[in-house]
Design an enzyme around this catalytic site. Structure first.
Site, mmCIF file in Angstrom:
data_model
loop_
_atom_site.group_PDB
_atom_site.id
_atom_site.type_symbol
_atom_site.label_atom_id
_atom_site.label_comp_id
_atom_site.label_asym_id
_atom_site.label_seq_id
_atom_site.Cartn_x
_atom_site.Cartn_y
_atom_site.Cartn_z
ATOM 1 N N ARG A 1 0.839 -1.194 0.000
ATOM 2 C CA ARG A 1 0.000 0.000 0.000
ATOM 3 C C ARG A 1 0.874 1.244 0.000
ATOM 4 O O ARG A 1 1.884 1.312 0.696
ATOM 5 C CB ARG A 1 -0.927 0.014 1.223
ATOM 6 C CG ARG A 1 -1.880 -1.177 1.251
ATOM 7 C CD ARG A 1 -2.808 -1.144 2.432
ATOM 8 N NE ARG A 1 -3.556 -2.396 2.542
ATOM 9 C CZ ARG A 1 -4.401 -2.691 3.523
ATOM 10 N NH1 ARG A 1 -4.596 -1.818 4.494
ATOM 11 N NH2 ARG A 1 -5.034 -3.853 3.543
ATOM 12 N N GLU B 1 -5.281 -0.866 16.222
ATOM 13 C CA GLU B 1 -5.949 -1.828 15.344
ATOM 14 C C GLU B 1 -5.009 -2.931 14.871
ATOM 15 O O GLU B 1 -3.891 -2.666 14.429
ATOM 16 C CB GLU B 1 -6.524 -1.111 14.125
ATOM 17 C CG GLU B 1 -7.227 -2.045 13.143
ATOM 18 C CD GLU B 1 -7.429 -1.419 11.773
ATOM 19 O OE1 GLU B 1 -7.569 -2.171 10.805
ATOM 20 O OE2 GLU B 1 -7.435 -0.170 11.673
ATOM 21 N N SER C 1 -9.531 -5.888 11.134
ATOM 22 C CA SER C 1 -10.796 -5.248 10.812
ATOM 23 C C SER C 1 -11.679 -6.299 10.156
ATOM 24 O O SER C 1 -11.303 -6.866 9.121
ATOM 25 C CB SER C 1 -10.560 -4.063 9.865
ATOM 26 O OG SER C 1 -11.710 -3.279 9.727
ATOM 27 N N ARG D 1 1.851 -6.437 12.743
ATOM 28 C CA ARG D 1 1.318 -5.775 13.938
ATOM 29 C C ARG D 1 1.270 -6.740 15.131
ATOM 30 O O ARG D 1 1.418 -6.319 16.278
ATOM 31 C CB ARG D 1 -0.054 -5.175 13.644
ATOM 32 C CG ARG D 1 0.050 -4.006 12.668
ATOM 33 C CD ARG D 1 -1.238 -3.249 12.478
ATOM 34 N NE ARG D 1 -1.036 -2.121 11.569
ATOM 35 C CZ ARG D 1 -1.964 -1.218 11.267
ATOM 36 N NH1 ARG D 1 -3.174 -1.305 11.813
ATOM 37 N NH2 ARG D 1 -1.688 -0.228 10.427
ATOM 38 N N ARG E 1 3.063 1.031 10.233
ATOM 39 C CA ARG E 1 2.435 1.393 8.964
ATOM 40 C C ARG E 1 3.495 1.346 7.860
ATOM 41 O O ARG E 1 4.289 2.261 7.706
ATOM 42 C CB ARG E 1 1.808 2.789 9.054
ATOM 43 C CG ARG E 1 0.781 3.079 7.974
ATOM 44 C CD ARG E 1 0.144 4.441 8.191
ATOM 45 N NE ARG E 1 -0.509 4.559 9.481
ATOM 46 C CZ ARG E 1 -1.745 4.141 9.734
ATOM 47 N NH1 ARG E 1 -2.455 3.574 8.776
ATOM 48 N NH2 ARG E 1 -2.269 4.278 10.936
#
Length: 429
Positions: free
Chosen positions: A261, A348, A351, A390, A276
């Site tokens: 991403r 987070e 999701s 993560r 990130r």
């Protein structure tokens, strides 16, 4: 994507949806476009009926040896007008589809109305924060001290937001992915896939990534290929343009992939460490379900992701996202957030979303009822089970020791072959 007839007849529903999602929709513009299209179709059908009638008259005149040149010339002009109208209609159809592709899903009635993450609702919490007799350090400091993370090498090789895992750090990343897949396939009954990490535009459009999120993706120059942003794309497209027998539902699939991403909308966020990244690894969970069972399956999928954190002994909570914080394709989303002691907050790690028929309509994925009735769109669900990097962060931070070593959760020890990552710069095996 929404059904055109439903969208046209329920603009009030979508105006309310836009308000709840804190966004603006040009519904008047769509209405004007739709009116022009329908009026042009009506006028074109009238011209076609006129041409058909004239064709019969021309045939009659020729049969009676009468002159039909004037009528033939007139119909050539009519045919040209029809051709131009058909081209205009095709252009309006394309514009209408482009508009529909940018309209987000309608939130489920159980989703709380809100404008930001502050309005999300905690639904459950598991475990307690670990207690330290020293000040816990962030994962990048712990990782560098243990010699298992090299951010400078990642920046040298590729640039910012890339990392190199070393020794036990690389082994931990691999161990986590294997552990996740083993639990989901053996205990939760998902079928494992290893898909391509490169996808085409049709796959991204079907999953809802294009055209909305093109800026967040990496495209291979001069091709129709993109680096996958999530295995949700590949798993969703397994059944693109197919009809599934009802008795096969639900279909539960999982995959480990690297994900890529650009993080175009995340400038300045999480610049330290590996929270990130442009490239990260993730195990994805995906379900194709009967519409009547999708919310039951959504709860099950979320529990499957939570089970991983519980087996690892990581303090976490599950929150229901509000209308202003949920994703484009989702009708309802739970975020699972893991505790990070260095910042004293939840972040987070998964999701889990129910997209209802939104993605299936874009990709043409239907199911055929056992009764033999009309086919209908399946509901699709997705969730991280989990984000590997993560989880790596969470283990390094929550199980760090005063001497710089890192304890390995018991369930991971068979995968790691050790019970502790030492603080030494180079781990020995």
């Amino acid at each position: 994507m929404h059904d055109l007839s439903y969208f046209r007849d329920h603009l009030d529903v979508f105006a309310d949806m836009a308000k709840k999602r804190c966004m603006t929709l040009d519904l008047d513009g769509f209405g004007a476009l739709d009116k022009e299209r329908r009026e042009l179709i009506t006028a074109t059908e009238q011209l076609k009926a006129q041409r058909n009638k004239a064709s019969d008259e021309i045939a009659r005149l020729k049969k009676q040896k009468q002159n039909a040149d004037g009528l033939i010339a007139e119909m050539k002009q009519v045919s040209e007008r029809i051709k131009q109208s058909d081209e205009r209609i095709a252009g309006l159809d394309a514009r209408q589809r482009e508009v529909l592709l940018t309209i987000p899903n309608v939130p489920h009635s159980s989703v709380p109305v809100g404008t930001s993450a502050a309005d999300n609702k905690e639904v459950r919490c598991w475990g307690t924060p670990p207690k330290f007799d020293f000040q816990p350090k962030p994962h990048w400091e712990v990782g560098e001290r243990a010699g298992i993370l090299d951010l400078e090498a990642g920046a040298k090789i590729a640039g910012a937001r890339f990392a190199v895992y070393k020794g036990c750090g690389a082994r931990l990343e691999r161990a986590l992915a294997n552990f996740f897949l083993d639990v989901h396939t053996r205990e939760h009954r998902y079928t494992e896939f290893l898909p391509p990490f490169i996808v085409n535009s049709a796959s991204l459009t079907g999953a809802g990534q294009l055209p909305k999120f093109a800026a967040d993706l990496f495209r291979l120059e001069g091709t129709d290929f993109w680096l996958t942003p999530t295995a949700e794309v590949e798993l969703h497209n397994l059944y693109r343009d197919e009809t599934i027998p009802e008795e096969r539902l639900p279909i539960n699939v999982t995959a480990w992939t690297a994900c890529f991403r650009s993080e175009a909308g995340a400038a300045g966020k999480d610049t330290r460490g590996i929270f990130r990244q442009h490239q990260f690894q993730k195990v994805e969970l995906f379900k194709f379900t009967h519409p009547e069972k999708s919310y039951e399956e959504h709860e099950a999928l979320t529990r499957n992701a939570e089970a991983i954190l519980q087996k690892l002994g990581l303090h976490h909570r599950t929150v229901l996202l509000c209308t202003g914080d949920m994703g484009f394709a989702s009708a309802k989303t739970y975020d699972i957030e893991v505790w990070l002691p260095s910042s004293n907050e939840f972040r987070e790690i998964s999701s889990c979303s129910n997209c209802e028929a939104f993605q299936a309509r874009r990709a043409g994925i239907r199911f055929k009822p056992k009764s033999g009735g009309k086919s209908d769109f399946v509901h699709t669900l997705n969730g991280s089970g989990l984000a590997v990097g993560r989880t790596w962060i969470a283990i390094v931070e929550n199980f760090q020791q005063a001497d710089g070593s890192i304890l390995i959760p018991e369930v991971l020890r068979p995968y790691m072959g050790i019970d502790r990552i030492p603080a030494a710069k180079i781990a020995s095996f």
